[in-house]
Design an enzyme around this catalytic site. Structure first.
Site, PDB file in Angstrom:
ATOM      1  N   PRO A 101     -48.175  -0.715 -70.566  1.00 14.15           N
ATOM      2  CA  PRO A 101     -47.272  -1.829 -70.854  1.00 14.15           C
ATOM      3  C   PRO A 101     -45.944  -1.664 -70.110  1.00 14.15           C
ATOM      4  O   PRO A 101     -45.415  -0.561 -70.011  1.00 14.15           O
ATOM      5  CB  PRO A 101     -47.063  -1.768 -72.370  1.00 14.15           C
ATOM      6  CG  PRO A 101     -47.845  -0.614 -72.868  1.00 14.15           C
ATOM      7  CD  PRO A 101     -48.577   0.032 -71.747  1.00 14.15           C
ATOM      8  N   SER A 108     -44.265   2.944 -66.820  1.00  9.85           N
ATOM      9  CA  SER A 108     -45.037   2.006 -65.993  1.00  9.85           C
ATOM     10  C   SER A 108     -44.517   1.937 -64.552  1.00  9.85           C
ATOM     11  O   SER A 108     -45.299   2.015 -63.591  1.00  9.85           O
ATOM     12  CB  SER A 108     -44.999   0.631 -66.661  1.00  9.85           C
ATOM     13  OG  SER A 108     -45.125  -0.372 -65.740  1.00  9.85           O
ATOM     14  N   ASP A 152     -39.171  10.784 -65.315  1.00 13.33           N
ATOM     15  CA  ASP A 152     -40.393   9.970 -65.372  1.00 13.33           C
ATOM     16  C   ASP A 152     -41.278  10.248 -64.153  1.00 13.33           C
ATOM     17  O   ASP A 152     -42.462  10.582 -64.280  1.00 13.33           O
ATOM     18  CB  ASP A 152     -40.051   8.467 -65.404  1.00 13.33           C
ATOM     19  CG  ASP A 152     -39.417   8.036 -66.710  1.00 13.33           C
ATOM     20  OD1 ASP A 152     -39.040   8.907 -67.503  1.00 13.33           O
ATOM     21  OD2 ASP A 152     -39.296   6.821 -66.937  1.00 13.33           O
TER      22      ASP A 152
HETATM   23  C1  MEV Z   1     -36.432   6.895 -69.438  1.00 20.08           C
HETATM   24  O1  MEV Z   1     -37.826   7.131 -69.540  1.00 20.08           O
HETATM   25  C2  MEV Z   1     -35.661   8.112 -69.847  1.00 20.08           C
HETATM   26  C3  MEV Z   1     -34.136   7.972 -69.822  1.00 20.08           C
HETATM   27  O2  MEV Z   1     -33.616   9.246 -70.205  1.00 20.08           O
HETATM   28  C4  MEV Z   1     -33.633   7.601 -68.456  1.00 20.08           C
HETATM   29  C5  MEV Z   1     -33.814   8.699 -67.427  1.00 20.08           C
HETATM   30  O3  MEV Z   1     -33.989   9.866 -67.768  1.00 20.08           O
HETATM   31  O4  MEV Z   1     -33.744   8.369 -66.239  1.00 20.08           O
HETATM   32  C6  MEV Z   1     -33.640   6.943 -70.820  1.00 20.08           C
END
Ligand code: MEV
Length: 319
Positions: A101, A108, A152
């Site tokens: 999603p 994603s 990520d």
């Molecule tokens: C996003 O999946 C995680 C956050 O900590 C942003 C990041 O680490 O770039 C909110």
């Protein structure tokens, strides 16, 4: 030329989102229940050097040159081509499908970028190292998310649980035992870029309190690492709930996420928290085996848009 395909799984953050952007450690794991897949076929009868892009989930079939310059797929393809010093792409059709999603905290955008970079580089005859793929994917993430930490793209590229400190270190985490995680999607979509910007504004307005929350989240990640390595599910759960409470104080939760966390805890989960950018997207819960079914059905009854389970720390998935 044979059809080429490449896959990239989703990810979830067990501990440390947002604080990780400010140098605190975080722990993230691949989620193999969802993935993006890029498939490339040559179009030998076409003279055009413009790739044809097919996005079945969005019902889009369009030439690459018709996508906006900063479109993440166009960016992923062009930075890969530039990196490989290829002047002109051969005529090809790239189909990118995903069951992750969008804007839900499951990585994603990074998964789509990584599947695309891998497939395009292979199609052009190159076999890139993970580090190269990760660096390219990070460039796409910067365009997409503003100032991301890189957690990520790193988790998805290496496809392993990671203990991650931005610009400093990335260690593969070895779990004592595989851990089952229940994932519930609130169905609310929220852009990480916007929530990260809101947290930045809060930090600028209230640096002391916000900085203290980041430090506390970082301490939780450090403790959680030890508990994950020892396999202490109950302690992992307790730390998750504490992490969620700190994310609430950062202002990145919402009623729907808090409600799903409460439902999981009220039905026997050891702990639960929101994941990723927040203000929507998913929560995760660590639950003793005997309560997993109960937690899943309570989350469904209480308006989760989708609930599924994933096992982290098992053998690596084939890409
Ligand atoms: C996003 O999946 C995680 C956050 O900590 C942003 C990041 O680490 O770039 C909110």
């Amino acid at each position: 030329m044979a059809t080429i395909y490449a896959k990239a799984f989703g990810k979830t953050i067990l501990f440390g989102e947002h604080a990780v952007v400010y140098g605190q450690p975080a722990i993230a794991v691949p989620v193999n229940a969802v993935y993006a897949k890029a498939t490339i076929e040559a179009l030998p009868k076409t003279n055009s050097h413009d790739a044809l892009i097919v996005l079945p989930n969005l019902g889009i079939t369009r030439n690459l040159s018709d996508f906006a310059d900063n479109d993440p797929i166009r960016t992923a393809i062009s930075i890969t081509r530039d990196y490989l010093s290829i002047k002109m792409l051969p005529a090809m059709m790239i189909t990118i499908a995903s069951n992750i999603p969008i804007a839900a905290g499951l990585g994603s955008s990074a998964a789509v970028a990584i599947a695309t970079i891998k497939a395009v580089s292979q199609f052009l005859g190159f076999s890139l190292e993970n580090k190269e793929i990760n660096d390219l994917a990070f460039q796409v993430e910067i365009i997409q998310h503003g100032k991301p930490s890189g957690i990520d793209n790193s988790t998805i590229t290496y496809n392993q649980p990671l203990y991650f400190v931005k610009d400093y270190s990335m260690e593969l985490l070895v779990l004592k035992n595989p851990i089952k995680i229940v994932i519930a999607d609130s169905g609310i979509r929220s852009l990480t870029k916007e929530v990260v910007a809101e947290v930045r504004a809060l930090y600028q307005k209230e640096p002391d309190t916000t900085g203290m929350i980041f430090d506390q989240i970082g301490d939780i990640s450090k403790k959680a690492r030890a508990e994950i390595e020892k396999g202490h599910l109950k302690m992992i759960g307790n730390l998750m709930t504490l992490n969620h409470q700190l994310l609430v104080r950062l202002g990145v939760s919402c009623n729907a996420l808090d409600n799903l966390v409460d439902v999981a805890l009220g039905n026997g989960a050891y702990g639960a928290k929101l994941c990723g950018g927040g203000k929507g997207g998913i929560i995760i819960a660590v639950t003793p085996e005997i309560h997993i079914e109960k937690v899943i059905s309570a989350l469904i009854t209480n308006r989760a848009a989708n609930v599924f389970m994933t096992t982290i720390g098992s053998t690596r998935d084939k890409e």
